[in-house]
Motif scaffolding. Structure first.
Motif, short mmCIF file in Angstrom:
data_model
loop_
_atom_site.label_atom_id
_atom_site.label_comp_id
_atom_site.label_asym_id
_atom_site.label_seq_id
_atom_site.Cartn_x
_atom_site.Cartn_y
_atom_site.Cartn_z
N ARG A 47 -16.27 30.42 28.86
CA ARG A 47 -17.87 30.27 29.29
C ARG A 47 -18.13 29.84 27.81
O ARG A 47 -19.14 28.90 28.21
CB ARG A 47 -18.18 31.77 29.37
CG ARG A 47 -20.17 31.81 29.29
CD ARG A 47 -20.39 33.28 30.01
NE ARG A 47 -20.54 33.69 31.46
CZ ARG A 47 -21.32 32.91 32.07
NH1 ARG A 47 -22.58 32.15 31.38
NH2 ARG A 47 -21.67 32.91 33.63
N ALA A 69 -23.19 21.29 25.85
CA ALA A 69 -24.41 20.96 25.18
C ALA A 69 -23.64 20.18 24.57
O ALA A 69 -24.78 19.18 23.55
CB ALA A 69 -24.32 22.25 24.28
N CYS A 76 -14.23 30.59 33.59
CA CYS A 76 -14.81 29.65 32.73
C CYS A 76 -16.15 31.33 33.28
O CYS A 76 -17.19 31.05 32.22
CB CYS A 76 -16.02 28.74 33.38
SG CYS A 76 -14.36 27.13 32.63
N ASP A 125 -25.19 29.51 36.46
CA ASP A 125 -25.90 29.46 35.37
C ASP A 125 -25.42 28.82 34.18
O ASP A 125 -26.11 28.34 33.49
CB ASP A 125 -26.30 30.97 34.92
CG ASP A 125 -25.42 31.44 34.45
OD1 ASP A 125 -23.99 31.40 35.16
OD2 ASP A 125 -25.39 32.41 32.99
N ILE A 126 -24.42 28.41 33.83
CA ILE A 126 -23.93 27.15 33.04
C ILE A 126 -23.98 25.96 33.30
O ILE A 126 -24.99 25.22 32.44
CB ILE A 126 -22.33 27.66 32.99
CG1 ILE A 126 -21.74 29.19 32.28
CG2 ILE A 126 -21.55 27.03 31.56
CD1 ILE A 126 -20.66 29.05 32.43
N THR A 127 -24.12 25.45 34.27
CA THR A 127 -24.39 24.34 34.99
C THR A 127 -25.81 23.57 35.04
O THR A 127 -25.88 22.74 36.06
CB THR A 127 -22.98 23.65 36.16
OG1 THR A 127 -23.96 24.99 37.05
CG2 THR A 127 -22.41 24.36 35.65
N ASP A 159 -18.23 31.72 20.69
CA ASP A 159 -18.57 30.87 20.13
C ASP A 159 -17.97 30.12 19.28
O ASP A 159 -18.06 29.32 19.49
CB ASP A 159 -20.60 30.65 20.09
CG ASP A 159 -20.64 31.84 21.15
OD1 ASP A 159 -21.02 31.09 22.29
OD2 ASP A 159 -21.63 32.63 20.96
N GLU A 181 -19.97 26.07 28.40
CA GLU A 181 -21.84 26.00 27.24
C GLU A 181 -21.49 25.28 26.18
O GLU A 181 -22.08 24.44 25.31
CB GLU A 181 -21.95 26.99 26.52
CG GLU A 181 -21.95 27.98 27.87
CD GLU A 181 -22.77 29.32 27.71
OE1 GLU A 181 -23.04 30.24 29.07
OE2 GLU A 181 -22.61 29.78 26.10
#
Length: 276
Positions: free
Chosen positions: A15, A23, A9, A40-42, A222, A19
Motif C-alpha cells: 500500500r 504520488a 497492495c 481509496d488508493i487509486t 513510507d 501510494e
C-alpha cells in the motif's frame, strides 16, 4: 513516467509503495485479492492508476491483470512481487496443506507473475523486477522455517533470474526488509494449529499469542517505499537490498558468523578434492 504493477497492495509495504509511486507521477496497476481494498488508493488518480483484483495463486487472474495493465498503459516497466504472508510453526508442527499454500503464494505466485510479465519486458529490452523477500531468509529464526524457506527460494531464483535478464536490459533486485510497522505480524500472520510443548522455548516464543512485535517494529513503510523508488531510479541497482537498521545489523552478524564457521572448517571442506 514508468508503469508499475504491484501485488499485495491492500495493506503494509504494498500500500505504501503504491501510494508513493502514484504520488511521484508514475502509472500503477494496484492489485489486491479484494479490489475494494485499494479503491481509496487509486480514486485520486483516474488516468494513472488501475485497480485490479489479483490473487497470485490464480494463473487466470495473473494473465488478466497483466493484459489489463498492458492495454491501459502500453507496457509494464516495473513488477513488484510483494504479495505474501507470514507463517509460524516449528518444522515438525506445520500442516502439509499450510506449507503448500504458503509456497504457492510466497514463491510460486511470484514465479508466475514473472513469467507473465517478462515477455513484454524482453520485447522492450528494459524493465525492473523487485522481489520482496525478508531478513528471515538470512537469520532463519525458530518458528519461521517454512516462511524463511519461501523467501530463500525467492532469493535463489532472483539471483539466477538477474544473471539471465541483465544482458537483456532487465534488472532484478531482491529486497530483504526487517521489521516494519505493517499488518505482517498482526492480521496477516498465520500459524500452525498444533503447538508441541517441547518447542515452547524456541518456536513457541514466537507464536501470535505471546509475540509482542506487532506494533513495535522499527521500520517506517513510507520510508521503505521511498527507498524502493530510489533503487528503481538508480543507474546501477543492487542484486540485494536490505531495508531497516535491524535487518542491516542482523545481516552483518550472520555474515560474520558464517565467515568464522567457514574458516574453522576450511581444512575439512577442502580435503575432498581428487589428488594424484
Amino acid at each position: 513516467m514508468a508503469t508499475w504493477l504491484i501485488t499485495g497492495c491492500s495493506t503494509g509495504l504494498g500500500r505504501a509503495l503504491a501510494e508513493a509511486v502514484l504520488a511521484s507521477g508514475h502509472n500503477a496497476a494496484v492489485t489486491a485479492r479484494n479490489v475494494d481494498a485499494v479503491q481509496d488508493i487509486t480514486a485520486g488518480f483516474p488516468d494513472s492508476a488501475l485497480p485490479l483484483a489479483l490473487d497470485v495463486t490464480d494463473k487466470a487472474q495473473i494473465a488478466a491483470a497483466v493484459k489489463a495493465a498492458e492495454e491501459k498503459f502500453g507496457r509494464i516497466d516495473v513488477l513488484v512481487n510483494n504479495a505474501g504472508y507470514g507463517y509460524r510453526a516449528a518444522v515438525e508442527e506445520a500442516d502439509d496443506a499450510d506449507i503448500r499454500r504458503l509456497f504457492d503464494t510466497n514463491f510460486f505466485g511470484a514465479v508466475d507473475m514473472i513469467k507473465a510479465v517478462v515477455p513484454g519486458m524482453r520485447a522492450n529490452k528494459s524493465g525492473t523486477i523487485l522481489n520482496i523477500s525478508s531478513i528471515g531468509a538470512r537469520i532463519t529464526p525458530p518458528g519461521s522455517g517454512y516462511y524463511s524457506a519461501t523467501k530463500a527460494a525467492l532469493e535463489g531464483m532472483s539471483g539466477s533470474l538477474r544473471n539471465e535478464l541483465k544482458p537483456l536490459g532487465i534488472n532484478v533486485t531482491a529486497i530483504e526488509p526487517g521489521g516494519f510497522r505493517t499488518d505482517f505480524a498482526g492480521r496477516s500472520l498465520t500459524q500452525s494449529a498444533t503447538a508441541i510443548g517441547d518447542y515452547a522455548d524456541t518456536a513457541g516464543k514466537r507464536r501470535k499469542e505471546v509475540d509482542t512485535a506487532h506494533g513495535n517494529q522499527p521500520g517506517d513503510p513510507d520510508k521503505a517505499a521511498k527507498a524502493i523508488l530510489a533503487v528503481v531510479d538508480s543507474p546501477n541497482p543492487p542484486g540485494l537490498l536490505v531495508l531497516g537498521t535491524d535487518a542491516f545489523g542482523a545481516f552483518g552478524m550472520v555474515a560474520d558468523a558464517q565467515r568464522a564457521e567457514l574458516d574453522q572448517w576450511q581444512e575439512l571442506s577442502t580435503s575432498t578434492d581428487i589428488t594424484d
